[in-house]
Structures are given as C-alpha cells and as structure tokens.
Design a protein around this motif. Sequence first.
Motif, PDB file in Angstrom:
ATOM      1  N   ARG A 171      18.628   6.006   5.024  1.00 31.53           N
ATOM      2  CA  ARG A 171      18.090   6.868   3.901  1.00 31.53           C
ATOM      3  C   ARG A 171      18.194   5.673   2.431  1.00 31.53           C
ATOM      4  O   ARG A 171      17.203   6.013   1.790  1.00 31.53           O
ATOM      5  N   LEU A 172      19.074   4.938   2.399  1.00 27.64           N
ATOM      6  CA  LEU A 172      18.834   3.816   1.343  1.00 27.64           C
ATOM      7  C   LEU A 172      17.553   3.057   1.546  1.00 27.64           C
ATOM      8  O   LEU A 172      17.038   2.790   0.449  1.00 27.64           O
ATOM      9  N   ILE A 173      17.349   2.615   2.707  1.00 25.02           N
ATOM     10  CA  ILE A 173      16.174   1.883   2.684  1.00 25.02           C
ATOM     11  C   ILE A 173      14.738   2.654   2.416  1.00 25.02           C
ATOM     12  O   ILE A 173      13.989   2.384   1.786  1.00 25.02           O
ATOM     13  N   ILE A 174      14.937   3.988   3.047  1.00 20.98           N
ATOM     14  CA  ILE A 174      13.656   4.856   2.863  1.00 20.98           C
ATOM     15  C   ILE A 174      13.512   4.996   1.335  1.00 20.98           C
ATOM     16  O   ILE A 174      12.398   4.984   0.525  1.00 20.98           O
ATOM     17  N   ARG A 175      14.515   5.414   0.661  1.00 19.08           N
ATOM     18  CA  ARG A 175      14.808   5.686  -0.801  1.00 19.08           C
ATOM     19  C   ARG A 175      14.024   4.769  -1.565  1.00 19.08           C
ATOM     20  O   ARG A 175      13.258   5.232  -2.572  1.00 19.08           O
ATOM     21  N   HIS A 176      14.139   3.488  -1.211  1.00 16.62           N
ATOM     22  CA  HIS A 176      13.536   2.513  -2.017  1.00 16.62           C
ATOM     23  C   HIS A 176      12.250   1.986  -1.825  1.00 16.62           C
ATOM     24  O   HIS A 176      11.843   1.025  -2.251  1.00 16.62           O
ATOM     25  N   CYS A 177      11.763   2.410  -0.594  1.00 11.31           N
ATOM     26  CA  CYS A 177      10.471   2.206  -0.057  1.00 11.31           C
ATOM     27  C   CYS A 177       9.518   3.222  -0.551  1.00 11.31           C
ATOM     28  O   CYS A 177       8.067   3.289  -0.486  1.00 11.31           O
ATOM     29  N   TYR A 178      10.247   4.509  -0.900  1.00  8.66           N
ATOM     30  CA  TYR A 178       9.394   5.724  -1.351  1.00  8.66           C
ATOM     31  C   TYR A 178       8.700   5.600  -2.357  1.00  8.66           C
ATOM     32  O   TYR A 178       9.154   5.118  -3.528  1.00  8.66           O
ATOM     33  N   THR A 179       7.223   5.796  -2.373  1.00  8.13           N
ATOM     34  CA  THR A 179       6.408   5.365  -3.648  1.00  8.13           C
ATOM     35  C   THR A 179       6.141   6.706  -4.434  1.00  8.13           C
ATOM     36  O   THR A 179       5.926   6.367  -5.839  1.00  8.13           O
ATOM     37  N   VAL A 180       6.363   7.742  -4.218  1.00  6.64           N
ATOM     38  CA  VAL A 180       5.874   9.040  -4.713  1.00  6.64           C
ATOM     39  C   VAL A 180       7.079   9.626  -5.408  1.00  6.64           C
ATOM     40  O   VAL A 180       7.940  10.134  -4.960  1.00  6.64           O
ATOM     41  N   SER A 192       7.705   6.548  -7.942  1.00  7.70           N
ATOM     42  CA  SER A 192       9.206   6.679  -7.875  1.00  7.70           C
ATOM     43  C   SER A 192       9.981   5.766  -8.612  1.00  7.70           C
ATOM     44  O   SER A 192       9.760   4.622  -8.783  1.00  7.70           O
ATOM     45  N   GLU A 193      10.884   6.139  -9.446  1.00  7.87           N
ATOM     46  CA  GLU A 193      11.820   5.258 -10.257  1.00  7.87           C
ATOM     47  C   GLU A 193      12.600   4.419  -9.305  1.00  7.87           C
ATOM     48  O   GLU A 193      13.138   3.191  -9.700  1.00  7.87           O
ATOM     49  N   ASP A 194      12.835   4.787  -8.064  1.00 11.22           N
ATOM     50  CA  ASP A 194      13.828   4.310  -7.085  1.00 11.22           C
ATOM     51  C   ASP A 194      13.120   2.961  -6.513  1.00 11.22           C
ATOM     52  O   ASP A 194      13.455   2.471  -5.554  1.00 11.22           O
ATOM     53  N   PHE A 195      11.564   3.073  -6.476  1.00  5.80           N
ATOM     54  CA  PHE A 195      10.748   2.227  -6.016  1.00  5.80           C
ATOM     55  C   PHE A 195      11.035   0.760  -6.048  1.00  5.80           C
ATOM     56  O   PHE A 195      11.135   0.374  -7.142  1.00  5.80           O
ATOM     57  N   TRP A 196      11.570   0.002  -4.968  1.00  7.66           N
ATOM     58  CA  TRP A 196      11.526  -1.615  -4.918  1.00  7.66           C
ATOM     59  C   TRP A 196      10.651  -2.209  -4.141  1.00  7.66           C
ATOM     60  O   TRP A 196      10.309  -2.061  -3.305  1.00  7.66           O
ATOM     61  N   PRO A 197       9.445  -2.744  -5.165  1.00  4.40           N
ATOM     62  CA  PRO A 197       8.173  -3.370  -4.466  1.00  4.40           C
ATOM     63  C   PRO A 197       8.544  -4.459  -3.680  1.00  4.40           C
ATOM     64  O   PRO A 197       9.459  -5.245  -3.583  1.00  4.40           O
ATOM     65  N   ASN A 198       7.531  -4.896  -2.795  1.00  7.27           N
ATOM     66  CA  ASN A 198       7.452  -5.977  -1.811  1.00  7.27           C
ATOM     67  C   ASN A 198       8.804  -6.338  -1.162  1.00  7.27           C
ATOM     68  O   ASN A 198       9.262  -7.407  -0.897  1.00  7.27           O
ATOM     69  N   LEU A 199       9.294  -5.281  -0.501  1.00  5.86           N
ATOM     70  CA  LEU A 199      10.500  -5.411   0.509  1.00  5.86           C
ATOM     71  C   LEU A 199      10.291  -5.675   1.715  1.00  5.86           C
ATOM     72  O   LEU A 199       9.116  -5.442   2.379  1.00  5.86           O
ATOM     73  N   VAL A 214       8.125   7.846   5.408  1.00  6.68           N
ATOM     74  CA  VAL A 214       7.027   8.544   5.250  1.00  6.68           C
ATOM     75  C   VAL A 214       6.573   8.404   3.533  1.00  6.68           C
ATOM     76  O   VAL A 214       7.521   8.401   2.889  1.00  6.68           O
ATOM     77  N   PHE A 215       5.191   7.990   3.290  1.00 11.72           N
ATOM     78  CA  PHE A 215       4.893   7.971   1.997  1.00 11.72           C
ATOM     79  C   PHE A 215       5.586   6.758   1.354  1.00 11.72           C
ATOM     80  O   PHE A 215       6.011   6.565   0.235  1.00 11.72           O
ATOM     81  N   CYS A 216       5.539   5.508   2.201  1.00  7.59           N
ATOM     82  CA  CYS A 216       6.416   4.547   1.671  1.00  7.59           C
ATOM     83  C   CYS A 216       5.440   3.366   1.529  1.00  7.59           C
ATOM     84  O   CYS A 216       4.471   3.198   2.083  1.00  7.59           O
ATOM     85  N   GLU A 217       6.038   2.125   1.165  1.00  8.65           N
ATOM     86  CA  GLU A 217       5.299   0.880   0.813  1.00  8.65           C
ATOM     87  C   GLU A 217       6.248  -0.037   0.837  1.00  8.65           C
ATOM     88  O   GLU A 217       7.445  -0.070   0.331  1.00  8.65           O
ATOM     89  N   LEU A 234       5.619   7.309  10.576  1.00  8.99           N
ATOM     90  CA  LEU A 234       5.050   6.195   9.506  1.00  8.99           C
ATOM     91  C   LEU A 234       3.938   6.903   8.703  1.00  8.99           C
ATOM     92  O   LEU A 234       3.055   6.195   8.191  1.00  8.99           O
ATOM     93  N   ASP A 235       4.075   8.122   8.537  1.00 16.74           N
ATOM     94  CA  ASP A 235       2.961   8.834   7.712  1.00 16.74           C
ATOM     95  C   ASP A 235       2.750   8.472   6.491  1.00 16.74           C
ATOM     96  O   ASP A 235       3.773   8.644   5.567  1.00 16.74           O
ATOM     97  N   GLY A 236       1.268   8.136   6.101  1.00 13.93           N
ATOM     98  CA  GLY A 236       0.982   7.821   4.782  1.00 13.93           C
ATOM     99  C   GLY A 236       1.717   6.581   4.100  1.00 13.93           C
ATOM    100  O   GLY A 236       1.754   6.159   2.965  1.00 13.93           O
ATOM    101  N   THR A 237       2.182   5.392   5.180  1.00 17.29           N
ATOM    102  CA  THR A 237       2.762   4.477   4.679  1.00 17.29           C
ATOM    103  C   THR A 237       1.974   3.318   4.735  1.00 17.29           C
ATOM    104  O   THR A 237       1.050   3.173   5.719  1.00 17.29           O
ATOM    105  N   LYS A 238       2.208   2.322   3.686  1.00 18.89           N
ATOM    106  CA  LYS A 238       1.246   1.243   3.663  1.00 18.89           C
ATOM    107  C   LYS A 238       2.243   0.050   3.763  1.00 18.89           C
ATOM    108  O   LYS A 238       3.128  -0.276   2.992  1.00 18.89           O
ATOM    109  N   VAL A 239       1.873  -0.926   4.619  1.00 21.74           N
ATOM    110  CA  VAL A 239       2.686  -2.074   4.809  1.00 21.74           C
ATOM    111  C   VAL A 239       1.621  -3.276   4.651  1.00 21.74           C
ATOM    112  O   VAL A 239       0.647  -3.242   5.315  1.00 21.74           O
ATOM    113  N   ARG A 240       1.771  -3.932   3.503  1.00 22.28           N
ATOM    114  CA  ARG A 240       0.880  -5.056   3.164  1.00 22.28           C
ATOM    115  C   ARG A 240       0.800  -6.191   3.876  1.00 22.28           C
ATOM    116  O   ARG A 240      -0.115  -6.846   4.357  1.00 22.28           O
ATOM    117  N   GLY A 241       1.919  -6.301   5.024  1.00 21.64           N
ATOM    118  CA  GLY A 241       1.866  -7.491   5.719  1.00 21.64           C
ATOM    119  C   GLY A 241       1.774  -6.988   7.238  1.00 21.64           C
ATOM    120  O   GLY A 241       1.024  -6.095   7.528  1.00 21.64           O
TER     121      GLY A 241
END
Length: 366
Positions: A171-180, A192-199, A214-217, A234-241
């Motif tokens: 949940r910790l990982i998901i919380r900080h990848c969740y974008t919305v 989201s204020e908890d979003f940590w980019p480029n993880l 879900v809905f993460c980046e 991985l619904d609505g999730t975007k992985v840059r790499g």
Amino acid sequence: MKKTALPELRPMSWWWIALALLSMAAIGIGIHVWASSYVGATDPASVRVDVLRLSLTTAAGTGGGLALWLAFRRQQSSEITDRHTIHDATERRITELYSSAAEQLGSDQAAVRLAGLYALERLGRNSNDRTLRQSIIDVVCAYLRMPFREDASSPGVNRESELEVRRAGQRLIIRHCYTVGISDRDGEEILSEDFWPNLDIDLSGASLDEFELVFCECRSLTLDRATIARKTALDGTKVRGKVSCEGTKFHGQVVLSGFEATFTSFNGATFESGMYMEDSKPGAVLGFSRAEVRRKAVFQDCTFGWVNFSDWTHEDADIRFKDCTVVVDPDRENGLPEGWTVGAAIHPSPFGSEPWLIRRIEAVGE
C-alpha cells in the motif's frame, strides 16, 4: 524536485587584498598629483595642505569601501557556513532516522516492522529529495522480496501478521505511485499530493498476496520470477520505461485496461487464471515467448509494437484478439503465433516517424 545545491565557500586570495591596497594608494597619489598641478609653488601652504587633505580623504574613502566589501564578504561567508552547518545537521538527522526505521524492519515483532514502514514513509513525505524517496521505495521493495517470516511473539499464527506487514508495504508503494487526487472544485481530478515521480519498483522474486497498481505512474516496474497469489491489476497505469514480468507466476487473474509502457515482457510467465488486456499500449515490444496461458487470454482494442509469441503454450485456453493492431517492421519477422492470419495496410507508426506496416490480427476461422 531536484535537491538545492548549497553555495560553495571559497577562500579569498591575498593577491586580491594586495591589489586592493595598491589601488587605494594609487587613487590617493593620483588625486594628489592631479590637484597639485593646479596649485603653484607661490600658493599659500594652506592650499597645499588642503590638497594633501583631499588626497588622504579620497584614499581613506576608498579604504572604507574596501573595508565595507570585506565586511560584506565576511558576513556572506558566515551565512554560507551556517547553511552548510544546518544542512549537515539535517542530513545527519535524516540518516539517523533512516537507519533507525530500516533497523525496525529487521525486528521479530510485526508491530515494530509496521512502525518502521510508516517511519520511512513519513521521512519521505517530509523531504523533497528524490534520491531519498527512491531509497525508501528500494528498502520497502527489498523487504517484500525477502522470504516470509513469523512473529516471534506468536509463532505459527499462519503468517497473518507478516502478511499484514507486507500488505502495508504494498500500500505504501501504491500510495506514492497513485497519480489522481480530488480537488474541492466540482470533483476535478488533480495530481495526488502523495505522488512521488519517477520511481523504480523492483519486486523480483517477491511472494505477493495480490498486486493492484491502478491509475499509477512510475519509471519502471520489475516483477521477474515473482509469485502473485491473487489478482494482478495495472488498470490505467503508465510506466515510462520497461515492465518486466519474466518468469512470473500469476495465480490470480491479470487485468490490464488502459495500460501503457515503453516495453513489456511476459517471457516465461505463467497465467493460471488467464489475462485480460483492453485499450492498452504495452509498447514498442511485447514479449510472450515461452509464456503459458492455462485458461483465457483476451486482447481487445490494443496497439502493439513488435510482438513475440514464440514457443508460448495455450493448450485448452481460449485466446482472443479483437480489434487489435500490431506495428511491424516489414524487414523483420512479426513474431505472431502460428495459426493466425494477418491483413496489412500502410500507416504511420505510433512508435516512430518511419512508416511501418499496421497489421490487424484475426483468428483463423473467425
């Protein structure tokens, strides 16, 4: 957010001070010579005294400016030193808190391990240092990759306490990848204020109860040789790499709806309960080499780059491709599974400027 660089504290060379003193003397002498040129030898001595006073006053004024500049530099140096001192103290405090929280994850008590996870998360929230946040995610991922352990205070309790710690880590990982997030204005979606980019998320070899990102980046996602007991989403999730799930065992259903990545590999993966991919762009390369699908696999409204289904097995499995397109290099084998027919048309490639063949996959007999 990038870490702010502290100003460098450089010692001043004595050559600059000597040059300033020589300049002050030269200005005083210059003023004296210039003023004396207007004063004749017959002029009263008081006039020549005034000229000398003017020269000395000018030199003294120049010296005052030099003294003011030195005082300014001294104050600046003092402020830089204070900033470095505060920065070093902060870094030392962060290191101590980080080490303490990481040590808690090694405790025999599940409650202490939970406290360690929350302490690490709080540390990352209070810092904008991207490197520290990635280190925190790395520690949590490393914990999830470790073998299961039982609570020393209650041995043999079916690992429920350890499962709860691991779920909290996920949940910790998901919380900080969740974008919305949701704003206060008409339900408008915001970042989201908890979003940590480029993880980078690396759960290679981990044993997970379930995994729903879900809905993460994030920048990359690695699940090589992992075992996931229940649903994977991985619904609505975007992985840059790259998304790498090579040799992964999915015991539950795998759902990828609105999923995007640059490269996706399921080479050698096993799908016990099937998979469903809809309206997704898994990237320029999608690999299912040596994969095994044991129930059902549905690919609908998806756009693929180069695909590789070589040596995959799907005995008694229902495999369906509906309204999917594959971008294929005309000079390269497309890697489609044997038994599928392909119709071709020329279109611009969504993965580059070069025009490639867009091929629609259709099952034989449909």
